[in-house]
Design a protein around this motif. Structure first.
Motif, mmCIF file in Angstrom:
data_model
loop_
_atom_site.group_PDB
_atom_site.id
_atom_site.type_symbol
_atom_site.label_atom_id
_atom_site.label_comp_id
_atom_site.label_asym_id
_atom_site.label_seq_id
_atom_site.Cartn_x
_atom_site.Cartn_y
_atom_site.Cartn_z
ATOM 1 N N MET A 1 1.117 -0.955 0.052
ATOM 2 C CA MET A 1 0.217 -0.079 0.276
ATOM 3 C C MET A 1 0.624 1.072 -0.323
ATOM 4 N N ASP A 2 1.953 0.943 0.734
ATOM 5 C CA ASP A 2 2.752 2.653 0.753
ATOM 6 C C ASP A 2 3.279 2.928 -0.566
ATOM 7 N N ASP A 3 3.711 1.597 -1.045
ATOM 8 C CA ASP A 3 4.554 2.158 -2.212
ATOM 9 C C ASP A 3 3.714 3.161 -3.141
ATOM 10 N N MET A 4 2.597 2.463 -3.292
ATOM 11 C CA MET A 4 1.096 2.215 -4.355
ATOM 12 C C MET A 4 0.574 3.501 -4.323
ATOM 13 N N MET A 5 0.643 4.226 -2.707
ATOM 14 C CA MET A 5 -0.369 5.496 -3.128
ATOM 15 C C MET A 5 -0.204 6.356 -3.616
ATOM 16 N N PRO A 6 1.779 6.817 -3.793
ATOM 17 C CA PRO A 6 1.897 7.809 -4.234
ATOM 18 C C PRO A 6 1.711 7.759 -6.166
ATOM 19 N N VAL A 7 1.831 6.022 -6.761
ATOM 20 C CA VAL A 7 1.693 5.808 -7.653
ATOM 21 C C VAL A 7 0.287 6.217 -8.436
ATOM 22 N N MET A 8 -0.584 5.732 -7.963
ATOM 23 C CA MET A 8 -2.038 5.960 -7.314
ATOM 24 C C MET A 8 -2.350 7.245 -7.877
ATOM 25 N N ARG A 9 -1.730 8.151 -6.865
ATOM 26 C CA ARG A 9 -2.059 9.458 -6.788
ATOM 27 C C ARG A 9 -1.775 10.584 -8.004
ATOM 28 N N ARG A 10 -0.410 10.304 -8.088
ATOM 29 C CA ARG A 10 -0.244 10.372 -9.481
ATOM 30 C C ARG A 10 -0.492 10.134 -10.363
ATOM 31 N N ALA A 11 -0.920 9.025 -10.588
ATOM 32 C CA ALA A 11 -1.712 8.766 -12.587
ATOM 33 C C ALA A 11 -2.937 9.654 -12.345
ATOM 34 N N THR A 12 -3.797 9.417 -11.243
ATOM 35 C CA THR A 12 -4.962 9.525 -11.365
ATOM 36 C C THR A 12 -4.798 11.538 -11.256
ATOM 37 N N GLU A 13 -4.215 11.970 -10.516
ATOM 38 C CA GLU A 13 -4.216 13.648 -10.573
ATOM 39 C C GLU A 13 -4.058 14.051 -12.204
ATOM 40 N N LEU A 55 -15.862 -0.286 -3.785
ATOM 41 C CA LEU A 55 -15.031 -1.549 -3.290
ATOM 42 C C LEU A 55 -13.883 -1.163 -1.662
ATOM 43 N N ALA A 56 -12.937 0.257 -1.773
ATOM 44 C CA ALA A 56 -12.388 -0.135 -0.655
ATOM 45 C C ALA A 56 -13.289 -0.441 0.641
ATOM 46 N N ARG A 57 -14.116 0.151 0.036
ATOM 47 C CA ARG A 57 -14.970 0.375 1.786
ATOM 48 C C ARG A 57 -15.634 -0.799 1.669
ATOM 49 N N LYS A 58 -15.404 -1.713 1.539
ATOM 50 C CA LYS A 58 -16.302 -3.079 1.459
ATOM 51 C C LYS A 58 -17.133 -2.904 0.538
ATOM 52 N N GLY A 59 -17.985 -2.475 -0.138
ATOM 53 C CA GLY A 59 -19.487 -2.192 -0.581
ATOM 54 C C GLY A 59 -19.605 -2.777 -1.627
ATOM 55 N N LYS A 84 -6.569 4.718 3.551
ATOM 56 C CA LYS A 84 -6.950 3.697 5.083
ATOM 57 C C LYS A 84 -6.861 2.111 4.514
ATOM 58 N N PRO A 85 -5.682 1.811 5.409
ATOM 59 C CA PRO A 85 -4.892 -0.058 5.428
ATOM 60 C C PRO A 85 -6.402 -0.809 5.292
ATOM 61 N N GLU A 86 -7.028 -1.072 5.893
ATOM 62 C CA GLU A 86 -8.223 -2.175 5.917
ATOM 63 C C GLU A 86 -9.179 -1.909 4.480
ATOM 64 N N ALA A 87 -8.605 -1.020 3.353
ATOM 65 C CA ALA A 87 -9.117 -1.396 2.641
ATOM 66 C C ALA A 87 -8.552 -1.876 1.333
ATOM 67 N N TRP A 88 -7.576 -2.550 1.833
ATOM 68 C CA TRP A 88 -6.515 -3.502 0.588
ATOM 69 C C TRP A 88 -6.281 -5.085 1.530
#
Length: 179
Positions: A1-13, A55-59, A84-88
């Motif tokens: 999670m820790d290494d993926m979030m910055p990559v996700m954020r950059r691509a999303t932005e 999906l991240a919220r388990k919905g 949020k860690p629980e999403a993973w």
């Protein structure tokens, strides 16, 4: 999670900025993603953002609604949910580990960002780390992606083509596509 979030954020932005750059008169333009014009493509990624947030919220999985013009806001909510860690944790209703789903998101952001930029004449240079991760994931999932209709037949690209062109060809996009 820790290494993926910055990559996700950059691509999303980056993709959110491309969406912000679309003019109303461009909504009907064709895209390299054959089944979508620009408006349909934006509607698709709006839905993907909403679904990944759920999906991240388990919905439940969500159904695609009409174009709303609010992708950047939906994308921010999706990123907040995945921060949020629980999403993973656990397994999704798609049978994939939850920790795998952000890889799917990344492929969508990198490739649909290119689709959108190419269709609307915007500059696009995807993040190198995002491309590398998306290519690695797509190499592993390409057959399943084709079976589920997410990827098209491969498009031949030279072996010495840049990594992004190889990613596009792998999942069925022609890197030389023009409107």
């Amino acid at each position: 999670m820790d290494d993926m979030m910055p990559v996700m954020r950059r691509a999303t932005e980056q993709t959110a900025n491309l969406v912000r750059g679309v003019r109303d008169e461009q909504l009907g333009l064709p895209t390299p993603c054959e089944k979508f014009d620009v408006k349909d493509l934006i509607s698709h990624i709006e839905w993907v953002a909403e679904m990944f947030e759920s999906l991240a919220r388990k919905g439940p999985r969500t159904v695609q609604g009409p174009y709303a013009g609010d992708f950047p806001e939906r994308a921010e909510r999706m990123l907040a949910a995945w921060s949020k860690p629980e999403a993973w944790e656990g397994t999704s209703d798609m049978g994939l580990p939850m920790a795998t789903l952000p890889e799917l998101w990344l492929v969508d952001m990198v490739v649909h960002g290119w689709d959108l930029a190419t269709a609307t004449g915007q500059e696009y240079e995807p993040d190198a780390e995002a491309v590398a991760r998306a290519k690695r994931f797509s190499d592993q999932m390409v057959e399943m992606g084709r079976q589920r209709g997410a990827f098209g037949p491969p498009v031949a690209v030279p072996d010495d083509a840049p990594p992004f062109a190889r990613l596009l060809g792998l999942i069925g996009r022609d890197p030389a596509w023009t409107p």
